[in-house]
Scaffold this motif. Structure first.
Motif, PDB file in Angstrom:
ATOM      1  N   GLY A  20       0.815  -1.203   0.000  1.00 30.82           N
ATOM      2  CA  GLY A  20       0.000   0.000   0.000  1.00 30.82           C
ATOM      3  C   GLY A  20       0.852   1.259   0.000  1.00 30.82           C
ATOM      4  N   GLU A  21       0.198   2.366  -0.241  1.00 34.12           N
ATOM      5  CA  GLU A  21       0.897   3.651  -0.259  1.00 34.12           C
ATOM      6  C   GLU A  21       1.044   4.162   1.173  1.00 34.12           C
ATOM      7  N   ILE A  22       2.247   4.517   1.553  1.00 32.56           N
ATOM      8  CA  ILE A  22       2.531   5.001   2.911  1.00 32.56           C
ATOM      9  C   ILE A  22       2.651   6.526   2.890  1.00 32.56           C
ATOM     10  N   VAL A  23       1.901   7.165   3.760  1.00 29.23           N
ATOM     11  CA  VAL A  23       1.941   8.623   3.870  1.00 29.23           C
ATOM     12  C   VAL A  23       2.577   8.993   5.205  1.00 29.23           C
ATOM     13  N   THR A  24       3.650   9.745   5.139  1.00 26.07           N
ATOM     14  CA  THR A  24       4.327  10.200   6.354  1.00 26.07           C
ATOM     15  C   THR A  24       3.694  11.500   6.822  1.00 26.07           C
ATOM     16  N   ASP A  25       3.238  11.496   8.062  1.00 28.41           N
ATOM     17  CA  ASP A  25       2.578  12.682   8.603  1.00 28.41           C
ATOM     18  C   ASP A  25       3.631  13.660   9.122  1.00 28.41           C
ATOM     19  N   GLU A  26       3.755  14.763   8.446  1.00 29.44           N
ATOM     20  CA  GLU A  26       4.682  15.819   8.858  1.00 29.44           C
ATOM     21  C   GLU A  26       3.898  17.070   9.216  1.00 29.44           C
ATOM     22  N   GLY A  27       2.731  16.822   9.810  1.00 29.57           N
ATOM     23  CA  GLY A  27       1.867  17.925  10.181  1.00 29.57           C
ATOM     24  C   GLY A  27       0.776  18.180   9.168  1.00 29.57           C
ATOM     25  N   ASP A  28       0.922  17.551   7.998  1.00 29.85           N
ATOM     26  CA  ASP A  28      -0.078  17.744   6.945  1.00 29.85           C
ATOM     27  C   ASP A  28      -0.707  16.407   6.539  1.00 29.85           C
ATOM     28  N   GLY A  29      -0.699  15.429   7.466  1.00 30.72           N
ATOM     29  CA  GLY A  29      -1.237  14.101   7.169  1.00 30.72           C
ATOM     30  C   GLY A  29      -2.710  14.140   6.790  1.00 30.72           C
ATOM     31  N   GLY A  30      -3.462  14.978   7.496  1.00 32.27           N
ATOM     32  CA  GLY A  30      -4.889  15.079   7.202  1.00 32.27           C
ATOM     33  C   GLY A  30      -5.151  15.557   5.791  1.00 32.27           C
ATOM     34  N   GLN A  31      -4.387  16.587   5.380  1.00 34.14           N
ATOM     35  CA  GLN A  31      -4.566  17.128   4.030  1.00 34.14           C
ATOM     36  C   GLN A  31      -4.168  16.099   2.970  1.00 34.14           C
ATOM     37  N   LYS A  32      -3.068  15.362   3.262  1.00 33.95           N
ATOM     38  CA  LYS A  32      -2.632  14.336   2.317  1.00 33.95           C
ATOM     39  C   LYS A  32      -3.687  13.242   2.173  1.00 33.95           C
ATOM     40  N   LEU A  33      -4.342  12.894   3.274  1.00 36.02           N
ATOM     41  CA  LEU A  33      -5.393  11.879   3.230  1.00 36.02           C
ATOM     42  C   LEU A  33      -6.573  12.357   2.390  1.00 36.02           C
ATOM     43  N   VAL A  34      -6.970  13.611   2.615  1.00 42.09           N
ATOM     44  CA  VAL A  34      -8.082  14.160   1.841  1.00 42.09           C
ATOM     45  C   VAL A  34      -7.724  14.220   0.363  1.00 42.09           C
ATOM     46  N   ASP A  35      -6.484  14.622   0.055  1.00 43.89           N
ATOM     47  CA  ASP A  35      -6.060  14.691  -1.338  1.00 43.89           C
ATOM     48  C   ASP A  35      -6.093  13.308  -1.986  1.00 43.89           C
ATOM     49  N   TRP A  36      -5.669  12.303  -1.234  1.00 43.30           N
ATOM     50  CA  TRP A  36      -5.663  10.928  -1.775  1.00 43.30           C
ATOM     51  C   TRP A  36      -7.092  10.442  -2.023  1.00 43.30           C
ATOM     52  N   LEU A  37      -7.983  10.695  -1.065  1.00 47.57           N
ATOM     53  CA  LEU A  37      -9.390  10.302  -1.228  1.00 47.57           C
ATOM     54  C   LEU A  37     -10.013  11.020  -2.429  1.00 47.57           C
ATOM     55  N   ALA A  38      -9.665  12.290  -2.587  1.00 48.17           N
ATOM     56  CA  ALA A  38     -10.197  13.050  -3.712  1.00 48.17           C
ATOM     57  C   ALA A  38      -9.686  12.504  -5.030  1.00 48.17           C
ATOM     58  N   SER A  39      -8.415  12.073  -5.055  1.00 46.36           N
ATOM     59  CA  SER A  39      -7.845  11.546  -6.284  1.00 46.36           C
ATOM     60  C   SER A  39      -8.533  10.246  -6.714  1.00 46.36           C
ATOM     61  N   LYS A  40      -9.104   9.528  -5.737  1.00 46.05           N
ATOM     62  CA  LYS A  40      -9.833   8.290  -6.034  1.00 46.05           C
ATOM     63  C   LYS A  40     -11.325   8.530  -6.170  1.00 46.05           C
ATOM     64  N   LYS A  41     -11.697   9.812  -6.130  1.00 46.04           N
ATOM     65  CA  LYS A  41     -13.117  10.224  -6.223  1.00 46.04           C
ATOM     66  C   LYS A  41     -13.975   9.586  -5.130  1.00 46.04           C
ATOM     67  N   LEU A  42     -13.368   9.520  -3.949  1.00 47.79           N
ATOM     68  CA  LEU A  42     -14.083   8.987  -2.781  1.00 47.79           C
ATOM     69  C   LEU A  42     -14.667  10.092  -1.918  1.00 47.79           C
ATOM     70  N   VAL A  43     -14.285  11.321  -2.163  1.00 48.73           N
ATOM     71  CA  VAL A  43     -14.887  12.474  -1.464  1.00 48.73           C
ATOM     72  C   VAL A  43     -15.196  13.549  -2.512  1.00 48.73           C
TER      73      VAL A  43
END
Length: 262
Positions: free
Chosen positions: A239-262
């Motif tokens: 799976g894709e690993i996202v390192t949280d450097e204070g912007d983990g939430g935004q990265k998660l939202v961006d990933w969900l948006a890229s999959k058209k899940l949000v």
């Protein structure tokens, strides 16, 4: 009352499934009793427990290791077992399997006496076709009531409740008959130590196709369907690993948006 319940030896879903050179499933690997058949066994045992003059016979079709499915049924409390084993069965499809099972039921009746009720599971956990029960009933000329989530049996009838998405219906058939049951009908018992020990002394009849009046056309040689090609399921990828450097939430939202899940 004499009850026959079909039990199937299936590959362990937790293991790696393999295939023979002719694209049929390798049934000599680790296997076990099909989980959905346990509900049929339990329902048969519940009926025979109420009538001490009744008996439950567990019937299987398969290679040598398929006796383990019968053994589990005997450990749970079935009185007798029947194992149909013949090299020519390999590759049999649903129609062939039904033909063999129907002939085996007729053999049981010839040797033991009339079979009042056949109880099966909803489907096998490997093929998941759910058509064999009604095929057997048709070949035997008996009524069938399928997908029962409850079962009531009298001296002359069997009644199931079939639950749908929005309503339930009751189906009554006249004995002798066949019923299939779902995993909502009961909670299968565990074999007790006493049951395991008693099972070792219970009889298991062994038959080949010729004993049932059948030839190789009932097996793979006469199958209506044939597997021409198969492919191994792709392995899991990392799976894709996202390192949280204070912007983990935004990265998660961006990933969900890229999959058209949000």
């Amino acid at each position: 009352m004499r009850i026959v319940t079909f039990v199937k030896y299936v590959p362990d879903a937790a293991g790696d499934r393999s295939f023979e050179a002719d694209n049929t499933v390798d049934r000599e690997t680790d296997g076990l009793l099909s989980e959905l058949d346990e509900y049929a066994i339990e329902e048969a045992l519940a009926l025979t427990d109420k009538d001490k003059g009744s008996e439950t016979i567990a019937l299987t079709v398969g290679p040598a290791d398929a006796k383990d499915a019968v053994r589990k049924a005997l450990q749970m409390g079935a009185d007798k077992g029947v194992h149909v084993n013949d090299d020519a069965i390999s590759g049999a499809d649903a129609a062939g399997t039904a033909k063999i099972l129907a002939a085996a039921v007729q053999k049981v009746e010839q040797d033991e006496g009339p079979v009042d009720l056949i109880i099966t599971g909803l489907s096998s956990t490997d093929g998941q076709m759910s058509v064999v029960p009604v095929m057997v009933a048709e070949l035997l000329g008996r009524p069938a009531a399928t997908q029962g989530s409850s079962l009531e049996v009298t001296d002359s009838t069997a009644t199931i409740r079939r639950d749908g998405d929005t309503a339930s219906e009751y189906v009554e058939v006249t004995l002798p008959a066949l019923v299939s049951v779902t995993d909502q009908i009961n909670e299968p018992r565990y074999p007790s130590f006493k049951g395991i020990m008693k099972a070792k002394k219970k009889p298991v009849a062994q038959y080949g196709l010729s004993d049932l009046g059948l030839d190789a056309s009932a097996g793979g040689a006469g199958a209506w369907t044939q597997i021409t090609q198969l492919e191994q399921a792709p392995g899991r990828t990392a799976g894709e690993i996202v390192t949280d450097e204070g912007d983990g939430g935004q990265k998660l939202v961006d990933w969900l948006a890229s999959k058209k899940l949000v």
